[in-house]
Design a protein around this motif. Structure first.
Motif, mmCIF file in Angstrom:
data_model
loop_
_atom_site.group_PDB
_atom_site.id
_atom_site.type_symbol
_atom_site.label_atom_id
_atom_site.label_comp_id
_atom_site.label_asym_id
_atom_site.label_seq_id
_atom_site.Cartn_x
_atom_site.Cartn_y
_atom_site.Cartn_z
ATOM 1 N N ILE A 78 0.838 -1.209 0.000
ATOM 2 C CA ILE A 78 0.000 0.000 0.000
ATOM 3 C C ILE A 78 0.865 1.248 0.000
ATOM 4 O O ILE A 78 0.598 2.206 -0.726
ATOM 5 C CB ILE A 78 -0.959 -0.011 1.207
ATOM 6 N N LEU A 79 1.911 1.240 0.800
ATOM 7 C CA LEU A 79 2.828 2.380 0.848
ATOM 8 C C LEU A 79 3.453 2.635 -0.519
ATOM 9 O O LEU A 79 3.554 3.780 -0.963
ATOM 10 C CB LEU A 79 3.915 2.122 1.894
ATOM 11 N N GLN A 80 3.835 1.585 -1.205
ATOM 12 C CA GLN A 80 4.410 1.734 -2.547
ATOM 13 C C GLN A 80 3.399 2.383 -3.491
ATOM 14 O O GLN A 80 3.740 3.264 -4.273
ATOM 15 C CB GLN A 80 4.849 0.384 -3.086
ATOM 16 N N THR A 81 2.159 1.972 -3.405
ATOM 17 C CA THR A 81 1.120 2.548 -4.262
ATOM 18 C C THR A 81 0.849 4.005 -3.905
ATOM 19 O O THR A 81 0.687 4.843 -4.787
ATOM 20 C CB THR A 81 -0.182 1.729 -4.139
ATOM 21 N N LEU A 82 0.803 4.305 -2.611
ATOM 22 C CA LEU A 82 0.561 5.690 -2.183
ATOM 23 C C LEU A 82 1.666 6.635 -2.613
ATOM 24 O O LEU A 82 1.436 7.827 -2.781
ATOM 25 C CB LEU A 82 0.383 5.752 -0.660
ATOM 26 N N TRP A 83 2.860 6.102 -2.787
ATOM 27 C CA TRP A 83 3.982 6.907 -3.265
ATOM 28 C C TRP A 83 4.120 6.773 -4.773
ATOM 29 O O TRP A 83 5.211 6.846 -5.321
ATOM 30 C CB TRP A 83 5.275 6.524 -2.551
ATOM 31 N N PHE A 84 2.994 6.563 -5.432
ATOM 32 C CA PHE A 84 2.911 6.537 -6.894
ATOM 33 C C PHE A 84 3.833 5.479 -7.512
ATOM 34 O O PHE A 84 4.596 5.746 -8.435
ATOM 35 C CB PHE A 84 3.183 7.925 -7.489
ATOM 36 N N ASN A 85 3.736 4.257 -6.968
ATOM 37 C CA ASN A 85 4.507 3.100 -7.443
ATOM 38 C C ASN A 85 6.010 3.371 -7.447
ATOM 39 O O ASN A 85 6.702 3.124 -8.431
ATOM 40 C CB ASN A 85 4.017 2.638 -8.808
ATOM 41 N N THR A 86 6.479 3.839 -6.324
ATOM 42 C CA THR A 86 7.907 4.097 -6.175
ATOM 43 C C THR A 86 8.702 2.799 -6.336
ATOM 44 O O THR A 86 8.172 1.714 -6.169
ATOM 45 C CB THR A 86 8.208 4.731 -4.796
ATOM 46 N N ALA A 87 9.958 2.922 -6.643
ATOM 47 C CA ALA A 87 10.829 1.756 -6.812
ATOM 48 C C ALA A 87 11.009 1.036 -5.474
ATOM 49 O O ALA A 87 10.939 1.645 -4.408
ATOM 50 C CB ALA A 87 12.192 2.189 -7.339
ATOM 51 N N ILE A 88 11.246 -0.265 -5.555
ATOM 52 C CA ILE A 88 11.449 -1.064 -4.348
ATOM 53 C C ILE A 88 12.623 -0.513 -3.532
ATOM 54 O O ILE A 88 12.568 -0.469 -2.305
ATOM 55 C CB ILE A 88 11.701 -2.542 -4.717
ATOM 56 N N LYS A 89 13.664 -0.077 -4.205
ATOM 57 C CA LYS A 89 14.825 0.475 -3.508
ATOM 58 C C LYS A 89 14.426 1.710 -2.684
ATOM 59 O O LYS A 89 14.870 1.874 -1.552
ATOM 60 C CB LYS A 89 15.912 0.843 -4.523
ATOM 61 N N HIS A 90 13.572 2.554 -3.220
ATOM 62 C CA HIS A 90 13.097 3.734 -2.503
ATOM 63 C C HIS A 90 12.145 3.340 -1.383
ATOM 64 O O HIS A 90 12.132 3.955 -0.320
ATOM 65 C CB HIS A 90 12.416 4.705 -3.474
ATOM 66 N N LEU A 91 11.372 2.304 -1.601
ATOM 67 C CA LEU A 91 10.409 1.843 -0.605
ATOM 68 C C LEU A 91 11.124 1.420 0.682
ATOM 69 O O LEU A 91 10.628 1.653 1.775
ATOM 70 C CB LEU A 91 9.602 0.673 -1.170
ATOM 71 N N ARG A 92 12.286 0.826 0.535
ATOM 72 C CA ARG A 92 13.057 0.424 1.712
ATOM 73 C C ARG A 92 13.374 1.633 2.584
ATOM 74 O O ARG A 92 13.299 1.576 3.807
ATOM 75 C CB ARG A 92 14.329 -0.277 1.259
ATOM 76 N N HIS A 93 13.689 2.757 1.963
ATOM 77 C CA HIS A 93 13.975 3.986 2.725
ATOM 78 C C HIS A 93 12.703 4.556 3.332
ATOM 79 O O HIS A 93 12.727 5.045 4.466
ATOM 80 C CB HIS A 93 14.662 5.024 1.840
ATOM 81 N N LEU A 94 11.605 4.500 2.607
ATOM 82 C CA LEU A 94 10.332 4.985 3.147
ATOM 83 C C LEU A 94 9.899 4.169 4.348
ATOM 84 O O LEU A 94 9.371 4.710 5.320
ATOM 85 C CB LEU A 94 9.241 4.927 2.075
ATOM 86 N N ALA A 95 10.113 2.882 4.289
ATOM 87 C CA ALA A 95 9.690 1.996 5.370
ATOM 88 C C ALA A 95 10.437 2.321 6.668
ATOM 89 O O ALA A 95 9.909 2.093 7.754
ATOM 90 C CB ALA A 95 9.920 0.545 4.985
ATOM 91 N N GLN A 96 11.622 2.848 6.568
ATOM 92 C CA GLN A 96 12.376 3.226 7.766
ATOM 93 C C GLN A 96 11.815 4.506 8.384
ATOM 94 O O GLN A 96 11.986 4.747 9.565
ATOM 95 C CB GLN A 96 13.843 3.410 7.427
ATOM 96 N N GLN A 97 11.128 5.320 7.588
ATOM 97 C CA GLN A 97 10.583 6.580 8.069
ATOM 98 C C GLN A 97 9.160 6.435 8.600
ATOM 99 O O GLN A 97 8.701 7.230 9.391
ATOM 100 C CB GLN A 97 10.583 7.616 6.961
ATOM 101 N N VAL A 98 8.444 5.425 8.118
ATOM 102 C CA VAL A 98 7.052 5.231 8.481
ATOM 103 C C VAL A 98 6.961 4.076 9.474
ATOM 104 O O VAL A 98 7.538 3.020 9.243
ATOM 105 C CB VAL A 98 6.195 4.896 7.232
ATOM 106 N N PRO A 99 6.243 4.276 10.583
ATOM 107 C CA PRO A 99 6.146 3.176 11.565
ATOM 108 C C PRO A 99 5.350 2.001 11.005
ATOM 109 O O PRO A 99 4.197 2.137 10.658
ATOM 110 C CB PRO A 99 5.419 3.820 12.740
ATOM 111 N N LEU A 100 5.995 0.860 10.868
ATOM 112 C CA LEU A 100 5.345 -0.368 10.416
ATOM 113 C C LEU A 100 5.317 -1.347 11.576
ATOM 114 O O LEU A 100 6.131 -1.250 12.485
ATOM 115 C CB LEU A 100 6.114 -0.973 9.230
ATOM 116 N N PRO A 101 4.394 -2.290 11.540
ATOM 117 C CA PRO A 101 4.308 -3.248 12.644
ATOM 118 C C PRO A 101 5.558 -4.097 12.763
ATOM 119 O O PRO A 101 6.305 -4.298 11.883
ATOM 120 C CB PRO A 101 3.118 -4.117 12.279
#
Length: 73
Positions: A50-73
């Protein structure tokens, strides 16, 4: 008045608030899925998708950085 931008921003900040772990796990169980507890279980996987989609299908490499900024379970 809530704009689409502010709604997306709130959603990006805390997916767990809007889509709790229990909801995802119960949907997975209802669909007959089984899993072992791992780093990327069904909850984290769904949240990252869902996060990848909300960031307009960002690359997986970028998603890894986003996941560090957003609290995930």
């Amino acid at each position: 008045m809530t704009t689409a931008f502010s709604a997306l921003h709130r959603l990006k900040q805390d997916l767990n608030l809007h889509l709790p772990e229990q909801s995802i796990e119960s949907a997975c169980r209802a669909a007959g899925h089984r899993w072992r507890e791992r780093k990327l279980g069904p909850v984290t996987t769904v949240h990252l998708c869902i996060l990848q989609t909300l960031w307009f299908n960002t690359a997986i490499k970028h998603l890894r950085h986003l996941a560090q900024q957003v609290p995930l379970p």
